[in-house]
Design an enzyme around this catalytic site. Sequence first.
Site, PDB file in Angstrom:
ATOM      1  N   ALA A  10       0.805  -1.213   0.000  1.00 24.77           N
ATOM      2  CA  ALA A  10       0.000   0.000   0.000  1.00 24.77           C
ATOM      3  C   ALA A  10       0.843   1.271   0.000  1.00 24.77           C
ATOM      4  O   ALA A  10       0.311   2.355  -0.241  1.00 24.77           O
ATOM      5  CB  ALA A  10      -0.925   0.003   1.212  1.00 24.77           C
ATOM      6  N   ARG A  14       7.992  -3.633  -5.010  1.00 27.28           N
ATOM      7  CA  ARG A  14       9.322  -4.180  -5.279  1.00 27.28           C
ATOM      8  C   ARG A  14       9.231  -5.220  -6.381  1.00 27.28           C
ATOM      9  O   ARG A  14       8.178  -5.840  -6.578  1.00 27.28           O
ATOM     10  CB  ARG A  14       9.909  -4.883  -4.042  1.00 27.28           C
ATOM     11  CG  ARG A  14      10.163  -4.067  -2.845  1.00 27.28           C
ATOM     12  CD  ARG A  14       9.060  -4.096  -1.850  1.00 27.28           C
ATOM     13  NE  ARG A  14       8.572  -5.440  -1.565  1.00 27.28           N
ATOM     14  CZ  ARG A  14       9.230  -6.321  -0.813  1.00 27.28           C
ATOM     15  NH1 ARG A  14      10.393  -6.014  -0.266  1.00 27.28           N
ATOM     16  NH2 ARG A  14       8.700  -7.512  -0.578  1.00 27.28           N
ATOM     17  N   HIS A 238      -3.280 -12.151  -3.331  1.00 27.57           N
ATOM     18  CA  HIS A 238      -3.392 -11.288  -2.161  1.00 27.57           C
ATOM     19  C   HIS A 238      -2.080 -11.428  -1.401  1.00 27.57           C
ATOM     20  O   HIS A 238      -1.651 -12.544  -1.093  1.00 27.57           O
ATOM     21  CB  HIS A 238      -4.566 -11.700  -1.281  1.00 27.57           C
ATOM     22  CG  HIS A 238      -4.759 -10.798  -0.097  1.00 27.57           C
ATOM     23  ND1 HIS A 238      -5.422 -11.197   1.033  1.00 27.57           N
ATOM     24  CD2 HIS A 238      -4.356  -9.532   0.131  1.00 27.57           C
ATOM     25  CE1 HIS A 238      -5.429 -10.207   1.909  1.00 27.57           C
ATOM     26  NE2 HIS A 238      -4.776  -9.185   1.384  1.00 27.57           N
ATOM     27  N   ASP A 239      -1.437 -10.324  -1.089  1.00 30.61           N
ATOM     28  CA  ASP A 239      -0.088 -10.395  -0.524  1.00 30.61           C
ATOM     29  C   ASP A 239      -0.039 -11.235   0.747  1.00 30.61           C
ATOM     30  O   ASP A 239       0.952 -11.930   0.996  1.00 30.61           O
ATOM     31  CB  ASP A 239       0.499  -9.002  -0.296  1.00 30.61           C
ATOM     32  CG  ASP A 239      -0.419  -8.048   0.449  1.00 30.61           C
ATOM     33  OD1 ASP A 239      -1.428  -8.501   1.024  1.00 30.61           O
ATOM     34  OD2 ASP A 239      -0.130  -6.836   0.449  1.00 30.61           O
ATOM     35  N   THR A 240      -1.116 -11.217   1.541  1.00 27.85           N
ATOM     36  CA  THR A 240      -1.102 -12.042   2.745  1.00 27.85           C
ATOM     37  C   THR A 240      -1.126 -13.528   2.412  1.00 27.85           C
ATOM     38  O   THR A 240      -0.500 -14.344   3.099  1.00 27.85           O
ATOM     39  CB  THR A 240      -2.287 -11.697   3.660  1.00 27.85           C
ATOM     40  OG1 THR A 240      -2.309 -10.284   3.874  1.00 27.85           O
ATOM     41  CG2 THR A 240      -2.173 -12.397   4.998  1.00 27.85           C
ATOM     42  N   THR A 261       1.730  -2.394   6.870  1.00 24.85           N
ATOM     43  CA  THR A 261       0.770  -1.304   7.010  1.00 24.85           C
ATOM     44  C   THR A 261      -0.471  -1.793   7.744  1.00 24.85           C
ATOM     45  O   THR A 261      -1.012  -1.131   8.625  1.00 24.85           O
ATOM     46  CB  THR A 261       0.395  -0.751   5.626  1.00 24.85           C
ATOM     47  OG1 THR A 261       1.576  -0.271   4.978  1.00 24.85           O
ATOM     48  CG2 THR A 261      -0.606   0.375   5.726  1.00 24.85           C
ATOM     49  N   ASN A 298      -8.289  -8.333  10.485  1.00 22.38           N
ATOM     50  CA  ASN A 298      -7.420  -7.200  10.183  1.00 22.38           C
ATOM     51  C   ASN A 298      -7.292  -6.298  11.408  1.00 22.38           C
ATOM     52  O   ASN A 298      -8.294  -5.925  12.013  1.00 22.38           O
ATOM     53  CB  ASN A 298      -7.993  -6.371   9.034  1.00 22.38           C
ATOM     54  CG  ASN A 298      -7.857  -7.045   7.694  1.00 22.38           C
ATOM     55  OD1 ASN A 298      -7.977  -8.257   7.611  1.00 22.38           O
ATOM     56  ND2 ASN A 298      -7.631  -6.284   6.660  1.00 22.38           N
ATOM     57  N   GLY A 408       7.489  -6.844   7.023  1.00 18.43           N
ATOM     58  CA  GLY A 408       8.338  -5.754   7.489  1.00 18.43           C
ATOM     59  C   GLY A 408       8.306  -5.552   8.988  1.00 18.43           C
ATOM     60  O   GLY A 408       9.315  -5.170   9.603  1.00 18.43           O
TER      61      GLY A 408
END
Length: 493
Positions: A10, A14, A238-240, A261, A298, A408
């Site tokens: 978000a 990369r 979905h990145d998760t 994020t 979330n 991260g």
Amino acid sequence: MSCAAVDLGASSGRVILGRVGGGELTTTEVARFDNKPIRVPRGADDDRLHWDILRLYADVLAGLRRASELGPLDGIGIDSWAVDYGLLDAGGELLGNPIHYRDARTDGVLDQVRAELGARRIYATTGIQFMQINTLIQLVAARDSPALASARRLLLIPDLLCYWLTGEFGAEVTNASTTQLLDVGQRRWARELIRDAGIDEALLPRLREPGETIGVLAGSARDQLGGHATPVVAVGSHDTASAIVAVPATGTRFGYISCGTWSLVGLELAAPVLSEASRAANFTNELGVDGTTRYLRNVMGLWLLQESLRTWQSRGQQPEVVELLSGAAEAAPFRSLIDPDDPRFLAPGDMPARIAEVCRETGQPVPADRYQLVRCILESLALAYRRTLRTACELADREVDVLHIVGGGSRNELLCRWTADACGIPVVAGPVEATALGNLLVQARAVGAAGVGDLTAMRALVAATQDVHEYRPGGDIPAWDAAARRWSAIFER
């Protein structure tokens, strides 16, 4: 196999070049770029918050060019954040920049949708927690818009970029499951619900499972990337979903936090949990790789810290994160606490002022300096993780022995240590690049890499090749228990 993972978050994106197979899993970041939303005026007193998707696509192509210059690519995969979409006309052209999920157009629409369709019905079908950012809510908010009336196709962000690379339409199922438009038990579009919501079901393309080959590079994308017919693979887009593939877990008794994020806190299950208690707790059932279910909730996440940093920087202050964390570690514990999921924290803006407002409203001391504010954020996140993980275990009838933090946020030693203390179980932090690793592993398997046949093998390879750090509960556990009781008394709804 040499594969390129495009990982769009978000706030940044990369392109990661990876080598996978035969006991090897290495990554090289070949490109990094910002992902900043743009406010576009719609009149004197109104605007829209958009994603700059064309610039993102240009940055993706530039990163893939750098990756391909290092040697032939065996595969390409794209993952991104969830829920947002682009609309295409009958000729396949984009009708406008996608609208950002933090845009205010969905304010108040969530209650409208629950009243129109029934909260129990929506949850029993889709299994998705109710949030105003969900695609269903966005589409109801846009029902009368000219763009939706002109649209003939809706593509989520990774599917849109893959379409531009290959010319092939589709919707990868892990990301599609976040939309609140999918029948989570059947792994197909919830067409009756979609029709009753006043949405044209013809907008939604054929579903794909992770690991399917979408197509090969075509058209101008192929020309710009060396003329090779490189396969583009549907990963857990979905990145998760990609991040959870790379959790270095053994067995099933683990919880996870994909921490960035947003913080996605939950369990990996074989089937969704669609009980009324699960709906009341606002847990979500998102589909995962290889038929799994990501049962999670979330939590607002490090957005609170990121937006505080932006606020301070806009005032000419340049605090270093290392200094902030060091000062927070020395600040008085549990002085002020917040609920990270307070809707006031969702939109961009002056986060320190909003946190101060909540503290005043709840009769707590306002953080007197940046260190106290950072401690307030991180302790509140650790307490939110504790509540969420324990509720997930109760609702799913599952026990966990270890909590994995990937992404991260796994680099934030203070947050990891306090999360172990708050939850009362060991925390294994890392890998940082879990999303890119999961992306690479799924596409490498699709193009024939050895040693990555199932999730167990993939996770064993991650554990054998990536750096992780363990944090065991060691702080003042009774103080954390007392803080959790106080936090619940103030904020539980």
